[in-house]
Design an enzyme around this catalytic site. Structure first.
Site, mmCIF file in Angstrom:
data_model
loop_
_atom_site.group_PDB
_atom_site.id
_atom_site.type_symbol
_atom_site.label_atom_id
_atom_site.label_comp_id
_atom_site.label_asym_id
_atom_site.label_seq_id
_atom_site.Cartn_x
_atom_site.Cartn_y
_atom_site.Cartn_z
ATOM 1 C CG ASP A 182 -1.835 1.146 1.346
ATOM 2 O OD1 ASP A 182 -1.969 1.890 0.357
ATOM 3 O OD2 ASP A 182 -2.434 1.318 2.427
ATOM 4 C CG ASP A 240 -3.695 4.946 -1.893
ATOM 5 O OD1 ASP A 240 -3.061 3.906 -1.651
ATOM 6 O OD2 ASP A 240 -4.655 5.343 -1.194
#
Ligand SMILES: *[C@@H]1O[C@H](CO)[C@@H](O)[C@H](O)[C@H]1NC(C)=O
Ligand SMILES: *[C@@H]1O[C@H](CO)[C@@H](O)[C@H](O)[C@H]1NC(C)=O
Ligand SMILES: *[C@@H]1O[C@H](CO)[C@@H](O)[C@H](O)[C@H]1NC(C)=O
Ligand SMILES: *[C@@H]1O[C@H](CO)[C@@H](O)[C@H](O)[C@H]1NC(C)=O
Ligand SMILES: *[C@@H]1O[C@H](CO)[C@@H](O)[C@H](O)[C@H]1NC(C)=O
Length: 417
Positions: A126, A304
């Site tokens: 992530d 992201d």
């Protein structure tokens, strides 16, 4: 909506391969990619609603962490900590299904090991957060039943820390647990004394995910634990040559490359853009075009990999769909739009002052709503990240090779091979 077949996919998800350090260049780990939030090609209202809430609360937590670590002056203009979003789980039927579903495709992930001897985990990589957490053997909740769990007593290099870790995900639950340091290894890159949390409570959003936990790849300023994230530890300990990693996110042959970028996966130069502000992989001077029309310009973009979709400010997103024939707001999911699948927008591209990076029409759809209409993967959403700030997740990242460079303090894009 119960998908037995998913268990096969889960097995595939675990069959990632890591190769040892490549001639001092870097180290690669392949992992299985996700297709998006659609279920068999159909837009999934429940999963999308859950994901929107999760994205909102993740970035809310990031802003809280940034405030804790750097003070409010590190906030972008207009950034603010918004109220926590709450996912309505009053629909019991759906809630029950969540626990039996194995949604194979919401996460990108790969194998990591923690401890001595190594304990195996399958984690979500992530770039939109900066902490590492896995479930602990102390998690006796049903939400942990299918997870790999960390057993501190079984690791000779484990050390317990006095702090504890906690993030609210807004579905009535928190991810929380004690903090440890231990040896962590990803793709043959090994780090000693890495700080992480072994959690004993998991939010439902994670219970149904194929990954065990998360490895955050953002800057230390976003760390809830106020500690050095894995990649930064690897740089500090000399376990990688360069403070850079590359990501290819694709339904097949996804890869995380540690210590640089993997030239086998892209062609031409990497176009770098300086990171602006603190904590996030965030770059300025973004623009969105549809054909020859510039929909929005000079905006800030957060890149992201832990977000499935793409979000922009409501007026800009409305201006975008005004250019798509037949598009209209999708009432059931505020901020999202439906359009005739046959009119899926072609010629959409993002740019940051260099070349235009096109987004495939297929990646602009989040699945079919009915026989004729699809729901767009670009939605309006304000996570409090600041004025004129877009959040680009996998729907965009699947179209490029992305380089994240701590050394250059920059995000780069290159054309996938
Ligand atoms: C990945 O994890 C699985 C499950 O723990 C393990 O059996 C396998 O050996 C791991 N693969 C690699 C390449 O480390
Ligand atoms: C954790 O490891 C210890 C030491 O190897 C072992 O005795 C214990 O049973 C393990 N706990 C669990 C829940 O597996
Ligand atoms: C672009 O935005 C930045 C702030 O994000 C601002 O300082 C600059 O003046 C803007 N440029 C143009 C041409 O609007
Ligand atoms: C910002 O982006 C625009 C459009 O892509 C470009 O023309 C301009 O040169 C860029 N400005 C800077 C300072 O990079
Ligand atoms: C599909 O959904 C769209 C948007 O809600 C609606 O306009 C359209 O009439 C629906 N089509 C069919 C065939 O149900």
């Amino acid at each position: 909506m119960v998908h037995k077949i998913i268990f096969i996919n889960l097995a595939l998800a675990l069959s990632v391969t890591a190769s040892p350090i490549l001639e001092g260049l870097g180290s690669r780990i392949s992992f299985r990619g996700r297709r998006g939030l659609a279920t068999n090609g159909w837009f999934d209202e429940e999963r999308t609603a859950q994901q929107v809430v999760r994205d909102h609360n993740k970035h809310r937590a990031n802003l809280l962490n940034l405030q804790q670590n750097m003070g409010r002056e590190a906030f972008n203009k207009g950034a603010q900590i918004l109220p926590i979003a709450v996912h309505d789980t009053t629909n019991q039927r759906r809630q029950a299904e969540q626990l039996t579903d194995e949604n194979d495709d919401e996460f990108w992930g790969g194998n990591i090991t923690i401890g001595t001897p190594p304990q195996h985990f399958f984690l979500d990589f992530d770039t939109g957060s900066a902490d590492l957490w896995v479930p602990s053997v102390d998690c006796t909740e049903a939400s942990c039943s299918k997870k790999h769990k960390y057993n501190a007593s079984a690791s000779s290099t484990s050390e317990s820390k006095p702090e504890s870790f906690s993030i609210k995900y807004g579905d009535g639950s928190v991810v929380t647990g004690p903090v440890y340091t231990d040896a962590v290894s990803i793709a043959g890159v090994s780090v000693a004394d890495q700080t992480f949390s072994a959690v004993h409570a998991l939010a439902p959003a994670f219970a149904s995910a194929p990954s065990d936990g998360i490895v955050g790849l953002a800057f230390p300023a976003l760390s809830r634990l106020h500690q050095t994230p894995f990649v930064n530890s690897a740089v500090a300990q000399g376990a990688v040559r360069h403070g850079e990693f590359g990501l290819k996110l694709a339904p097949a042959r996804s890869e995380l490359f540690l210590g640089g970028t993997d030239p086998a996966l892209y062609t031409g130069p990497v176009e770098y853009h300086p990171v602006t502000g603190s904590g996030f992989w965030k770059i300025g001077n973004g623009s969105l075009t549809l054909g020859s029309t510039t929909v929005s310009a000079n905006f800030t973009t957060v890149i992201d990999s832990g977000t499935t979709l793409m979000y922009g400010p409501a007026p800009a997103v409305a201006a975008f769909y005004a250019l798509v024939p037949g598009a209209a707001p999708h009432a059931a999911q505020p901020g999202f739009y439906a359009f005739p699948c046959a009119a899926a927008p072609a010629g959409v591209a993002f740019a940051w002052g260099g070349r235009a990076w096109p987004v495939r029409a297929a990646d602009l759809s989040s699945g079919r709503l009915n026989a004729t209409h699809c729901v767009g993967a670009l939605g309006a959403g304000d996570m409090g990240l600041g004025e004129n700030t877009w959040l680009l997740g996998d729907s965009f990242m699947k179209n490029v090779y992305t380089a994240f460079s701590f050394d250059k303090n920059a995000v780069g894009f290159a054309e996938l091979k």
